[in-house]
Scaffold this motif. Sequence first.
Motif, PDB file in Angstrom:
ATOM      1  N   LYS A  16       0.811  -1.216   0.000  1.00  0.00           N
ATOM      2  CA  LYS A  16       0.000   0.000   0.000  1.00  0.00           C
ATOM      3  C   LYS A  16       0.844   1.266   0.000  1.00  0.00           C
ATOM      4  N   SER A  17       1.714   1.390   0.976  1.00  0.00           N
ATOM      5  CA  SER A  17       2.492   2.631   1.124  1.00  0.00           C
ATOM      6  C   SER A  17       3.396   2.875  -0.075  1.00  0.00           C
ATOM      7  N   THR A  18       3.958   1.830  -0.621  1.00  0.00           N
ATOM      8  CA  THR A  18       4.814   1.976  -1.805  1.00  0.00           C
ATOM      9  C   THR A  18       4.003   2.516  -2.976  1.00  0.00           C
ATOM     10  N   VAL A  19       2.825   1.950  -3.203  1.00  0.00           N
ATOM     11  CA  VAL A  19       1.977   2.405  -4.303  1.00  0.00           C
ATOM     12  C   VAL A  19       1.490   3.833  -4.052  1.00  0.00           C
ATOM     13  N   VAL A  20       1.099   4.134  -2.820  1.00  0.00           N
ATOM     14  CA  VAL A  20       0.669   5.498  -2.495  1.00  0.00           C
ATOM     15  C   VAL A  20       1.802   6.486  -2.763  1.00  0.00           C
ATOM     16  N   ASN A  21       3.019   6.143  -2.354  1.00  0.00           N
ATOM     17  CA  ASN A  21       4.168   7.021  -2.625  1.00  0.00           C
ATOM     18  C   ASN A  21       4.396   7.189  -4.123  1.00  0.00           C
ATOM     19  N   ASN A  22       4.257   6.113  -4.886  1.00  0.00           N
ATOM     20  CA  ASN A  22       4.390   6.199  -6.349  1.00  0.00           C
ATOM     21  C   ASN A  22       3.332   7.125  -6.949  1.00  0.00           C
ATOM     22  N   LEU A 119      -4.970  -4.284  -2.692  1.00  0.00           N
ATOM     23  CA  LEU A 119      -3.714  -4.966  -3.000  1.00  0.00           C
ATOM     24  C   LEU A 119      -3.642  -6.224  -2.155  1.00  0.00           C
ATOM     25  N   HIS A 120      -3.344  -7.331  -2.805  1.00  0.00           N
ATOM     26  CA  HIS A 120      -3.275  -8.594  -2.070  1.00  0.00           C
ATOM     27  C   HIS A 120      -2.131  -9.441  -2.601  1.00  0.00           C
ATOM     28  N   CYS A 121      -1.627 -10.250  -1.737  1.00  0.00           N
ATOM     29  CA  CYS A 121      -0.616 -11.250  -2.078  1.00  0.00           C
ATOM     30  C   CYS A 121      -0.753 -12.335  -1.024  1.00  0.00           C
ATOM     31  N   SER A 122       0.052 -13.349  -1.106  1.00  0.00           N
ATOM     32  CA  SER A 122      -0.043 -14.418  -0.111  1.00  0.00           C
ATOM     33  C   SER A 122       0.374 -13.877   1.259  1.00  0.00           C
ATOM     34  N   ALA A 123      -0.152 -14.501   2.286  1.00  0.00           N
ATOM     35  CA  ALA A 123       0.227 -14.107   3.647  1.00  0.00           C
ATOM     36  C   ALA A 123       1.733 -14.264   3.845  1.00  0.00           C
ATOM     37  N   LEU A 157     -11.084  -2.625  -7.434  1.00  0.00           N
ATOM     38  CA  LEU A 157      -9.986  -3.045  -8.301  1.00  0.00           C
ATOM     39  C   LEU A 157      -9.025  -3.874  -7.455  1.00  0.00           C
ATOM     40  N   CYS A 158      -8.978  -5.178  -7.707  1.00  0.00           N
ATOM     41  CA  CYS A 158      -8.109  -6.090  -6.959  1.00  0.00           C
ATOM     42  C   CYS A 158      -6.851  -6.355  -7.778  1.00  0.00           C
ATOM     43  N   LEU A 159      -5.707  -6.075  -7.186  1.00  0.00           N
ATOM     44  CA  LEU A 159      -4.431  -6.270  -7.869  1.00  0.00           C
ATOM     45  C   LEU A 159      -3.521  -7.129  -7.015  1.00  0.00           C
ATOM     46  N   ASP A 160      -2.915  -8.130  -7.630  1.00  0.00           N
ATOM     47  CA  ASP A 160      -2.044  -9.065  -6.934  1.00  0.00           C
ATOM     48  C   ASP A 160      -0.638  -8.470  -6.831  1.00  0.00           C
ATOM     49  N   SER A 161      -0.299  -7.984  -5.660  1.00  0.00           N
ATOM     50  CA  SER A 161       1.016  -7.366  -5.458  1.00  0.00           C
ATOM     51  C   SER A 161       2.116  -8.412  -5.289  1.00  0.00           C
ATOM     52  N   GLY A 162       1.729  -9.674  -5.316  1.00  0.00           N
ATOM     53  CA  GLY A 162       2.723 -10.737  -5.293  1.00  0.00           C
ATOM     54  C   GLY A 162       3.253 -11.034  -6.682  1.00  0.00           C
ATOM     55  N   SER A 163       2.435 -10.767  -7.700  1.00  0.00           N
ATOM     56  CA  SER A 163       2.871 -11.046  -9.068  1.00  0.00           C
ATOM     57  C   SER A 163       3.114  -9.778  -9.891  1.00  0.00           C
ATOM     58  N   LEU A 164       2.542  -8.660  -9.475  1.00  0.00           N
ATOM     59  CA  LEU A 164       2.758  -7.398 -10.179  1.00  0.00           C
ATOM     60  C   LEU A 164       3.736  -6.527  -9.394  1.00  0.00           C
ATOM     61  N   SER A 165       4.584  -5.807 -10.089  1.00  0.00           N
ATOM     62  CA  SER A 165       5.504  -4.887  -9.413  1.00  0.00           C
ATOM     63  C   SER A 165       4.725  -3.645  -8.978  1.00  0.00           C
ATOM     64  N   SER A 166       5.288  -2.887  -8.063  1.00  0.00           N
ATOM     65  CA  SER A 166       4.628  -1.654  -7.621  1.00  0.00           C
ATOM     66  C   SER A 166       4.475  -0.676  -8.782  1.00  0.00           C
ATOM     67  N   GLU A 168       3.965  -1.553 -11.969  1.00  0.00           N
ATOM     68  CA  GLU A 168       2.849  -2.043 -12.776  1.00  0.00           C
ATOM     69  C   GLU A 168       1.510  -1.695 -12.121  1.00  0.00           C
ATOM     70  N   ILE A 169       1.452  -1.858 -10.817  1.00  0.00           N
ATOM     71  CA  ILE A 169       0.226  -1.527 -10.077  1.00  0.00           C
ATOM     72  C   ILE A 169      -0.065  -0.040 -10.194  1.00  0.00           C
ATOM     73  N   THR A 170       0.962   0.776  -9.998  1.00  0.00           N
ATOM     74  CA  THR A 170       0.796   2.223 -10.101  1.00  0.00           C
ATOM     75  C   THR A 170       0.304   2.610 -11.491  1.00  0.00           C
ATOM     76  N   SER A 171       0.875   2.013 -12.522  1.00  0.00           N
ATOM     77  CA  SER A 171       0.456   2.319 -13.898  1.00  0.00           C
ATOM     78  C   SER A 171      -1.014   1.986 -14.126  1.00  0.00           C
ATOM     79  N   ARG A 172      -1.461   0.846 -13.622  1.00  0.00           N
ATOM     80  CA  ARG A 172      -2.868   0.459 -13.790  1.00  0.00           C
ATOM     81  C   ARG A 172      -3.801   1.442 -13.087  1.00  0.00           C
TER      82      ARG A 172
END
Length: 181
Positions: A16-22, A119-123, A157-166, A168-172
């Motif tokens: 979350k914080s990484t994407v918010v900063n981006n 944003l979700h990824c595995s525990a 909007l559900c984005l897998d932060s385990g498979s997408l880079s920050s 890529e998520i920011t761009s979407r």
Amino acid sequence: MKSKTIAILGVDGSGKSTVVNNLHFRYGDRCVVTYMGYKDFEDSRIKELKNKRFATPIIVFRIYRCFWRRYLNAIKSDKIAIFDRYVHEIFINAEGRFRRINILLYRYLFPMPSLIVYLHCSAEESLKRKDDIINEDIFKAMKRRFDEFFLNRKGVLCLDSGSLSSDEITSRICELIDKSF
């Protein structure tokens, strides 16, 4: 421009914080970033309860009041309001007899963001990213509650932060912001 709000949600370690900063870097003065988590409450009575469970309706009301102040400060300009977390955590994590009060406060007394990003990824991935999670079992239970609430939910909007880079998520997210706002 009418106020536009974006809530970036997820458990600790989801990015979350990484994407918010981006997003803040990308939009600069066109946005305002507001933290809507459980740190740095403006209400001194809530500060006194640090490390204790919030159980009473009065405390929940005080928390909502703090969140309302943060929300109103964020939307008072014509900027894009980006929220790092949102009030969802209050009722998703609520337990016991006051859970229903939390859900009602959330549903009827707080505005929904224009865009909700989960944003979700595995525990296990989250636990690798965060070294300050004290109890893994409690964390995993919270992760399950978040997934049950957000995954496959209409309007989120559900984005897998385990498979997408920050990036890529920011761009979407930026594509949606630029198209919609």
